[in-house]
Design an enzyme around this catalytic site. Structure first.
Site, mmCIF file in Angstrom:
data_model
loop_
_atom_site.group_PDB
_atom_site.id
_atom_site.type_symbol
_atom_site.label_atom_id
_atom_site.label_comp_id
_atom_site.label_asym_id
_atom_site.label_seq_id
_atom_site.Cartn_x
_atom_site.Cartn_y
_atom_site.Cartn_z
ATOM 1 N N ARG A 1 84.894 50.272 135.542
ATOM 2 C CA ARG A 1 85.870 51.258 135.068
ATOM 3 C C ARG A 1 86.544 50.642 133.858
ATOM 4 O O ARG A 1 87.120 49.558 133.937
ATOM 5 C CB ARG A 1 86.900 51.570 136.155
ATOM 6 C CG ARG A 1 87.689 52.882 135.921
ATOM 7 C CD ARG A 1 88.902 52.986 136.820
ATOM 8 N NE ARG A 1 89.914 52.045 136.396
ATOM 9 C CZ ARG A 1 90.630 51.280 137.230
ATOM 10 N NH1 ARG A 1 90.461 51.340 138.523
ATOM 11 N NH2 ARG A 1 91.532 50.445 136.741
ATOM 12 N N GLU B 1 94.627 41.637 146.144
ATOM 13 C CA GLU B 1 94.091 42.983 146.351
ATOM 14 C C GLU B 1 93.299 43.098 147.657
ATOM 15 O O GLU B 1 92.477 43.996 147.812
ATOM 16 C CB GLU B 1 93.230 43.382 145.151
ATOM 17 C CG GLU B 1 94.037 43.485 143.872
ATOM 18 C CD GLU B 1 93.167 43.865 142.678
ATOM 19 O OE1 GLU B 1 93.104 45.059 142.356
ATOM 20 O OE2 GLU B 1 92.556 42.976 142.075
ATOM 21 N N SER C 1 95.483 45.193 140.039
ATOM 22 C CA SER C 1 96.489 45.987 140.742
ATOM 23 C C SER C 1 97.906 45.732 140.231
ATOM 24 O O SER C 1 98.871 45.951 140.946
ATOM 25 C CB SER C 1 96.437 45.749 142.257
ATOM 26 O OG SER C 1 95.257 46.309 142.790
ATOM 27 N N GLU D 1 91.325 47.065 129.460
ATOM 28 C CA GLU D 1 90.601 46.118 130.303
ATOM 29 C C GLU D 1 89.391 46.765 130.925
ATOM 30 O O GLU D 1 89.230 47.980 130.918
ATOM 31 C CB GLU D 1 91.518 45.568 131.404
ATOM 32 C CG GLU D 1 92.029 46.670 132.312
ATOM 33 C CD GLU D 1 92.348 46.189 133.714
ATOM 34 O OE1 GLU D 1 91.966 45.061 134.073
ATOM 35 O OE2 GLU D 1 92.946 46.964 134.458
ATOM 36 N N GLY E 1 88.816 50.175 142.163
ATOM 37 C CA GLY E 1 89.224 50.778 143.437
ATOM 38 C C GLY E 1 88.184 51.817 143.834
ATOM 39 O O GLY E 1 87.698 52.580 142.998
ATOM 40 N N ASP F 1 89.332 50.822 130.998
ATOM 41 C CA ASP F 1 90.662 51.439 130.850
ATOM 42 C C ASP F 1 91.168 51.310 129.420
ATOM 43 O O ASP F 1 91.079 50.240 128.814
ATOM 44 C CB ASP F 1 91.666 50.753 131.779
ATOM 45 C CG ASP F 1 91.281 50.840 133.257
ATOM 46 O OD1 ASP F 1 90.322 51.556 133.589
ATOM 47 O OD2 ASP F 1 91.965 50.194 134.077
ATOM 48 N N TYR G 1 99.966 52.414 144.292
ATOM 49 C CA TYR G 1 99.607 52.565 145.705
ATOM 50 C C TYR G 1 100.595 53.346 146.553
ATOM 51 O O TYR G 1 100.428 53.423 147.758
ATOM 52 C CB TYR G 1 99.311 51.184 146.311
ATOM 53 C CG TYR G 1 98.154 50.528 145.587
ATOM 54 C CD1 TYR G 1 96.879 51.083 145.664
ATOM 55 C CD2 TYR G 1 98.341 49.412 144.782
ATOM 56 C CE1 TYR G 1 95.815 50.528 144.975
ATOM 57 C CE2 TYR G 1 97.276 48.839 144.094
ATOM 58 C CZ TYR G 1 96.024 49.407 144.195
ATOM 59 O OH TYR G 1 94.976 48.856 143.509
ATOM 60 N N ASN H 1 87.307 46.753 134.573
ATOM 61 C CA ASN H 1 87.313 46.384 135.992
ATOM 62 C C ASN H 1 85.900 46.508 136.533
ATOM 63 O O ASN H 1 85.350 47.608 136.605
ATOM 64 C CB ASN H 1 88.259 47.306 136.763
ATOM 65 C CG ASN H 1 89.712 47.038 136.416
ATOM 66 O OD1 ASN H 1 90.284 46.057 136.851
ATOM 67 N ND2 ASN H 1 90.306 47.910 135.611
HETATM 68 P P1 ATP Z 1 93.990 47.121 137.531
HETATM 69 O O1 ATP Z 1 94.618 47.446 138.838
HETATM 70 O O2 ATP Z 1 93.567 48.366 136.802
HETATM 71 O O3 ATP Z 1 92.936 46.086 137.584
HETATM 72 P P2 ATP Z 1 95.594 45.117 136.118
HETATM 73 O O4 ATP Z 1 96.368 44.436 137.170
HETATM 74 O O5 ATP Z 1 94.381 44.443 135.604
HETATM 75 O O6 ATP Z 1 95.200 46.589 136.588
HETATM 76 P P3 ATP Z 1 96.563 46.015 133.499
HETATM 77 O O7 ATP Z 1 95.703 47.208 133.523
HETATM 78 O O8 ATP Z 1 96.247 44.981 132.470
HETATM 79 O O9 ATP Z 1 96.636 45.346 134.943
HETATM 80 O O10 ATP Z 1 98.079 46.434 133.279
HETATM 81 C C1 ATP Z 1 98.738 47.244 134.246
HETATM 82 C C2 ATP Z 1 99.522 48.345 133.581
HETATM 83 O O11 ATP Z 1 100.556 47.792 132.732
HETATM 84 C C3 ATP Z 1 98.734 49.254 132.655
HETATM 85 O O12 ATP Z 1 98.046 50.237 133.370
HETATM 86 C C4 ATP Z 1 99.869 49.808 131.783
HETATM 87 O O13 ATP Z 1 100.644 50.777 132.477
HETATM 88 C C5 ATP Z 1 100.747 48.602 131.574
HETATM 89 N N1 ATP Z 1 100.364 47.805 130.387
HETATM 90 C C6 ATP Z 1 99.656 46.662 130.451
HETATM 91 N N2 ATP Z 1 99.482 46.132 129.233
HETATM 92 C C7 ATP Z 1 100.090 46.963 128.365
HETATM 93 C C8 ATP Z 1 100.272 46.945 126.950
HETATM 94 N N3 ATP Z 1 99.802 45.945 126.208
HETATM 95 N N4 ATP Z 1 100.946 47.982 126.387
HETATM 96 C C9 ATP Z 1 101.424 48.995 127.147
HETATM 97 N N5 ATP Z 1 101.296 49.057 128.492
HETATM 98 C C10 ATP Z 1 100.652 48.053 129.100
HETATM 99 MG MG MG Z 2 92.394 45.038 135.918
HETATM 100 MG MG MG Z 3 94.451 48.175 134.815
HETATM 101 MG MG MG Z 4 91.260 45.618 138.766
#
Ligand code: ATP
Ligand code: MG
Ligand code: MG
Ligand code: MG
Length: 339
Positions: free
Chosen positions: A284, A15, A174, A300, A306, A286, A245, A302
């Protein structure tokens, strides 16, 4: 007296570029009559860049190399009133930089070592939140060693969760390295990718239906407040890197059109999670809202979301009446308050 702020940006995670975008927004927004801000960009190799190289990186949006060893350059953080580590992902959002700044005795924006480290790791987060009684999807942990020595045990975990499922590096953001696995034929590739990025990988059951994705901003230390709830909408199968993005792929809806009791539940759960994880300053949180079943599942947390002027977190607080520059100033205040 103006407050001297050291703004750390870039960093070693996937990121890096996102962090530089956030940093540019913060730099442009900090009120110059109140703050004297010095940016330091951290290269992808983890070295801290001197001023001219930092400037160049901010302009070009990336720093692949250059700079000094962190321990050498970190001493230059002395003399600042506070550090704003606008770093996402490992080696920035995960407690490492927070540990360095804690040792150096310099106040900084955001969660400390504990809150940062636990929130960065999706498995640790799930364990803590489960013990706080917060609903989440079913999940399994897999470590790289098992994938090499006993791959069938990892495949077995996936079978137990059922398809489709999500495979994610435990410590990233991300959507980097995340796959939606539709059937067992796609599983090995997804695991290989995730294990190339992290020693720890989480397998997550997918929500019962495609979820609505709602997010809440939290602001404060021991008496945090929750923003209105926001929602992200997009056409893609899930919220992957490209959708996040690429301009125009996703739309933000603030406040999220939700039944009032669902919005209240989401905000309450977000505050509970923030406390359970010992977060500070900002986060944040989610969620997945499964409209068909009424379930609200925490996805999750964060701890350094962002932070461009068009990012969800600042937009959520703008909707609550706090401008971007007031928000940044408030975060610095919260950092100083925690001393
Ligand atoms: P961020 O950029 O917010 O830090 P991240 O890389 O930590 O994101 P996650 O938020 O865990 O990733 O997952 C990314 C996306 O994948 C979610 O926003 C959602 O669209 C999808 N997703 C992840 N886990 C699940 C799940 N268990 N069921 C349904 N969709 C999911
Ligand atoms: Mg995350
Ligand atoms: Mg996420
Ligand atoms: Mg993040």
């Amino acid at each position: 007296m103006k407050k001297r702020i050291l703004l750390l940006a870039g960093g070693q995670s996937g990121e890096h570029e996102v962090s530089l975008m956030s940093a540019r927004s913060v730099l442009a927004a900090l009120p110059v009559d109140q703050f004297d801000v010095t940016p330091v960009v951290i290269s992808k190799e983890g070295r801290w860049l001197p001023p001219t190289q930092t400037q160049h990186a901010l302009e070009s949006g990336v720093a692949d190399s250059g700079g000094d060893l962190v321990l050498h350059r970190a001493a230059s953080a002395e003399g600042y009133d506070a550090v704003f580590p606008i770093l996402h992902g490992p080696m920035g959002e995960d407690g490492t930089v927070q540990g360095l700044l804690t040792l150096a005795g310099i106040p900084f924006v955001g969660s400390g070592v504990l809150g940062s480290a636990v929130s960065m790791d999706k498995v640790m987060t799930k364990q803590v939140l489960a013990s706080a009684g917060i609903a989440q999807v079913a999940w399994r942990l897999a470590v790289r060693r098992d994938w090499h020595d006993r791959p069938d045990s990892v495949r077995q975990s996936a079978q137990e969760l059922g398809f489709p499922l999500f495979v994610k590096p435990a410590n990233l953001g991300s959507s980097v390295g995340i796959s939606k696995v539709h059937g067992s034929d796609e599983l090995d590739d997804a695991l290989t990718l995730a294990f190339s990025l992290d020693r720890r990988v989480i397998l997550e059951a997918m929500t019962a239906h495609k979820p609505r994705e709602v997010e809440v901003g939290i602001l404060g230390n021991d008496a945090p407040i929750a923003s209105p709830v926001g929602e992200l909408r997009f056409e893609a199968d899930f919220y992957d890197y490209e959708t996040k993005y690429t301009e125009g792929r996703a739309t933000m809806h603030i406040p999220a059109p939700l039944p009032a009791e669902v919005a209240a539940q989401v905000r309450e759960l977000a505050l509970r999670a923030f406390r359970a994880l010992d977060c500070a300053g900002l986060a944040r949180v989610d969620f997945f809202y499964v409209e068909e079943t009424g379930e609200v599942l925490l996805n999750e947390v964060n701890t350094m979301p962002g932070f461009t002027t068009t990012s969800m977190y600042p937009k959520l607080f703008e909707a609550a009446g706090l401008s971007y520059s007031d928000l940044v100033a408030r975060l610095v205040e919260l950092a100083l308050e925690r001393r």
